[in-house]
Design an enzyme around this catalytic site. Structure first.
Site, PDB file in Angstrom:
ATOM      1  N   LYS A   6      48.717  46.791  39.821  1.00 48.76           N
ATOM      2  CA  LYS A   6      48.214  46.038  38.674  1.00 48.76           C
ATOM      3  C   LYS A   6      47.380  46.923  37.751  1.00 48.76           C
ATOM      4  O   LYS A   6      47.454  46.800  36.527  1.00 48.76           O
ATOM      5  CB  LYS A   6      47.387  44.845  39.149  1.00 48.76           C
ATOM      6  CG  LYS A   6      46.761  44.011  38.019  1.00 48.76           C
ATOM      7  CD  LYS A   6      47.820  43.398  37.093  1.00 48.76           C
ATOM      8  CE  LYS A   6      47.193  42.659  35.906  1.00 48.76           C
ATOM      9  NZ  LYS A   6      46.519  41.412  36.270  1.00 48.76           N
ATOM     10  N   LYS A  62      37.531  44.423  31.397  1.00 51.28           N
ATOM     11  CA  LYS A  62      37.164  44.446  32.819  1.00 51.28           C
ATOM     12  C   LYS A  62      38.169  45.261  33.608  1.00 51.28           C
ATOM     13  O   LYS A  62      37.786  46.073  34.471  1.00 51.28           O
ATOM     14  CB  LYS A  62      37.084  43.008  33.344  1.00 51.28           C
ATOM     15  CG  LYS A  62      36.758  42.881  34.827  1.00 51.28           C
ATOM     16  CD  LYS A  62      37.987  42.708  35.707  1.00 51.28           C
ATOM     17  CE  LYS A  62      38.695  41.396  35.398  1.00 51.28           C
ATOM     18  NZ  LYS A  62      39.852  41.196  36.323  1.00 51.28           N
ATOM     19  N   THR A 115      42.368  40.152  39.268  1.00 47.26           N
ATOM     20  CA  THR A 115      42.429  41.609  39.255  1.00 47.26           C
ATOM     21  C   THR A 115      41.040  42.138  39.586  1.00 47.26           C
ATOM     22  O   THR A 115      40.102  41.969  38.804  1.00 47.26           O
ATOM     23  CB  THR A 115      42.882  42.127  37.882  1.00 47.26           C
ATOM     24  OG1 THR A 115      44.180  41.592  37.581  1.00 47.26           O
ATOM     25  CG2 THR A 115      42.959  43.646  37.867  1.00 47.26           C
TER      26      THR A 115
END
EC number: 1.1.1.31
Length: 293
Positions: free
Chosen positions: A174, A242, A99
């Site tokens: 995502k 993150k 990601t």
């Protein structure tokens, strides 16, 4: 002829994903930055041939899969010294399961095109359980012909494979997914707190609420872990932080306000500051139980 596959990054997600490819009768070679990790050993025992360098792993590969942590990690394995870009054969397809956000994915794809290397972003959802069972959801951005060619491989690792459009669109979906995961965890932790305060067996609450309108993947899969104070990682707090950073960076030039994202980010950071960076996201409950908030 069977395609030759290389898998770069054999961690919590990458190792079982590579094993699932192997168990579908594909030949898989791999590389991991830290070669002596237990999950790397597990992949090797299953039959994944581990190479000491990225160059050795990718030089003959038709498909190169990447599953590492962050933007700079992806760029390092692709463009760093001895990396994929300098050693992959012409027209190889690079598929990144990490990601990294839409901007990074599109930048990487643009840099690879002059080298005659193809790229798809394919972030995944489903955690370590989904990786082990081959039931991941995989959100793919890239050329449709590349997607169609790669689909049989993706189907060995995931149950729901979705073509989302051009490069970067998989990352966009995502990021939406990670917003839902983060805010769902707030709701789950607060429901667990309410059950405890009302002297209710949390497992009863999980059983009943999972079958109704309040049901969620988090409740069904992580509720029992919270009840048992099991904070072993399926998806680490440092990784969701993150991802929330990428969400906020991607929207930095907009006026959108996401109070749920900000709250979940703050709660995860509380647990990170307690030393819980590598615990699972269900460890958010520690922010409610062990801190003054």
């Amino acid at each position: 002829m069977r395609s030759k596959l290389a898998f770069i990054g054999l961690g919590v997600m990458g190792s079982p994903m590579a094993i699932n490819l192997l168990q579908s009768s594909y030949t898989v070679v791999g590389w991991n930055r830290t070669p002596n990790r237990p999950l790397v050993e597990k992949a090797a025992q299953a039959g994944v041939q581990i190479f000491p360098t990225i160059a050795d792993a990718v030089k003959d590969a038709d498909f190169i899969f990447i599953c590492v942590s962050d933007v700079e990690d992806v760029k390092a394995v692709i463009f760093g010294e001895g990396g994929i870009a300098d050693n992959a054969k012409s027209n190889a397809l690079i598929v990144d399961f990490s990601t990294i956000g839409t901007t990074a994915a599109r930048d990487i794809s643009a840099q690879l095109q002059p080298r005659n290397l193809r790229f798809m972003d394919a972030p995944v959802s489903g955690g370590d359980i989904g990786a082990q069972k081959g039931t991941l959801t995989i959100m793919v951005g890239g050329d449709k012909a590349d997607f169609d060619q790669c689909l049989p491989l993706l189907q060995t690792m995931g149950k729901k494979i979705v073509y989302c459009g051009t490069v970067g669109n998989g990352q966009a979906v995502k990021l939406c997914n990670q917003v839902l995961c983060a805010v769902h965890m707030v709701a789950l932790c607060e429901a667990m707190q309410v059950a405890e305060q009302l002297d209710l067996d949390p497992n009863l609450m999980i059983e009943v609420c999972s079958s109704g309108a309040a049901g969620s993947w988090a409740l069904s899969n992580l509720g029992a872990k919270i009840a048992e104070s099991d904070f072993a990682p399926g998806f680490m707090i440092k990784h969701i932080l993150k991802d929330l950073r990428l969400v906020q960076e991607s929207l930095a030039d907009t006026d959108i306000n996401l109070p749920g994202v900000k709250l979940s980010d703050r709660l995860f950071k509380i647990v990170q500051d307690m030393g819980g960076s590598e615990q699972g996201t269900q460890a958010m409950i520690r922010a409610y139980k062990e801190s003054s908030m």
